[in-house]
Design an enzyme around this catalytic site. Sequence first.
Site, PDB file in Angstrom:
ATOM      1  N   GLN A  49      63.124  21.947  34.573  1.00  0.00           N
ATOM      2  CA  GLN A  49      61.975  22.433  33.809  1.00  0.00           C
ATOM      3  C   GLN A  49      62.203  22.177  32.293  1.00  0.00           C
ATOM      4  O   GLN A  49      60.866  22.387  31.555  1.00  0.00           O
ATOM      5  CB  GLN A  49      62.183  24.283  33.791  1.00  0.00           C
ATOM      6  CG  GLN A  49      62.051  24.590  35.230  1.00  0.00           C
ATOM      7  CD  GLN A  49      62.210  26.174  35.255  1.00  0.00           C
ATOM      8  OE1 GLN A  49      63.403  26.593  35.250  1.00  0.00           O
ATOM      9  NE2 GLN A  49      61.006  26.829  34.991  1.00  0.00           N
ATOM     10  N   CYS A  82      57.311  31.992  37.346  1.00  0.00           N
ATOM     11  CA  CYS A  82      57.662  30.688  36.908  1.00  0.00           C
ATOM     12  C   CYS A  82      57.418  30.358  35.609  1.00  0.00           C
ATOM     13  O   CYS A  82      56.257  30.141  35.556  1.00  0.00           O
ATOM     14  CB  CYS A  82      57.652  29.728  38.136  1.00  0.00           C
ATOM     15  SG  CYS A  82      58.722  28.149  37.873  1.00  0.00           S
ATOM     16  N   LEU A  83      58.147  29.813  34.803  1.00  0.00           N
ATOM     17  CA  LEU A  83      57.919  29.278  33.496  1.00  0.00           C
ATOM     18  C   LEU A  83      56.937  28.020  33.420  1.00  0.00           C
ATOM     19  O   LEU A  83      56.369  27.693  32.674  1.00  0.00           O
ATOM     20  CB  LEU A  83      59.241  29.075  32.510  1.00  0.00           C
ATOM     21  CG  LEU A  83      59.934  30.301  32.265  1.00  0.00           C
ATOM     22  CD1 LEU A  83      61.401  30.082  31.862  1.00  0.00           C
ATOM     23  CD2 LEU A  83      59.153  31.303  31.399  1.00  0.00           C
ATOM     24  N   GLU A  90      66.439  29.365  40.879  1.00  0.00           N
ATOM     25  CA  GLU A  90      66.800  28.445  39.957  1.00  0.00           C
ATOM     26  C   GLU A  90      67.593  27.271  40.911  1.00  0.00           C
ATOM     27  O   GLU A  90      67.369  26.105  40.509  1.00  0.00           O
ATOM     28  CB  GLU A  90      67.932  28.869  38.809  1.00  0.00           C
ATOM     29  CG  GLU A  90      67.252  29.911  37.928  1.00  0.00           C
ATOM     30  CD  GLU A  90      66.023  29.512  37.369  1.00  0.00           C
ATOM     31  OE1 GLU A  90      65.859  28.324  36.864  1.00  0.00           O
ATOM     32  OE2 GLU A  90      65.356  30.215  37.103  1.00  0.00           O
ATOM     33  N   GLY A 126      65.712  32.684  33.693  1.00  0.00           N
ATOM     34  CA  GLY A 126      66.555  31.758  34.130  1.00  0.00           C
ATOM     35  C   GLY A 126      65.957  30.433  33.614  1.00  0.00           C
ATOM     36  O   GLY A 126      64.627  30.478  33.559  1.00  0.00           O
ATOM     37  N   HIS A 154      64.889  25.214  42.118  1.00  0.00           N
ATOM     38  CA  HIS A 154      64.460  24.168  41.139  1.00  0.00           C
ATOM     39  C   HIS A 154      65.082  23.026  41.357  1.00  0.00           C
ATOM     40  O   HIS A 154      64.687  21.878  41.227  1.00  0.00           O
ATOM     41  CB  HIS A 154      64.537  24.854  39.786  1.00  0.00           C
ATOM     42  CG  HIS A 154      63.082  25.743  39.313  1.00  0.00           C
ATOM     43  ND1 HIS A 154      61.888  25.057  39.120  1.00  0.00           N
ATOM     44  CD2 HIS A 154      63.430  26.829  38.833  1.00  0.00           C
ATOM     45  CE1 HIS A 154      61.060  25.834  38.726  1.00  0.00           C
ATOM     46  NE2 HIS A 154      61.573  27.121  38.496  1.00  0.00           N
TER      47      HIS A 154
END
Length: 171
Positions: A51, A99-100, A142, A46, A145
């Site tokens: 981000q 988490c990216l 998500e 996701g 975020h």
Amino acid sequence: MTTLPIIEYPNDILTSPTKKIREVTTELTGLIDQMVATMRAVDGLGLAAPQVGHTIRLTVIEYRPDKGENKRAAIPLLVLINPKIISRSSEEEIGEEGCLSLPGIELDVARSLRIKVRAETTTGEQIQFRATGLLARIIQHEVDHLDGKLIIDYAPRRAALIKQYLAPRDK
């Protein structure tokens, strides 16, 4: 398709709530395409708009199992505009999440097993659906975020974890 740079913690955009999307524009659909390309390029499950530097309530989700994995576990591409979790089960499951925007960090996070979600599609249609399992976990991650919350906010030793994460970057 062009990919976008992924914003990493401690950038303030990651801890700020996002704004509701008022209309689907050509620019928005272009951003969606770039977000999907970016998510796929980094093998993410996701990606939320903050981000990639946008303070809007938008997320893309997809899970494509590798060869040999259970194809039934696949999650087809899902684009959620202005998603909101409207109910959660009290039953939770603890699972490891990465988490990216926090490369190298993986934490156990408790998430509701079942959720009910309301969102809009790229055609402006209002949708409402229930999610369980991996899809429920991804959506909760998500939406966090979009609300300015990160997996480190669930860590009991948050301050120590942040210091550890930032230490190599200070040198």
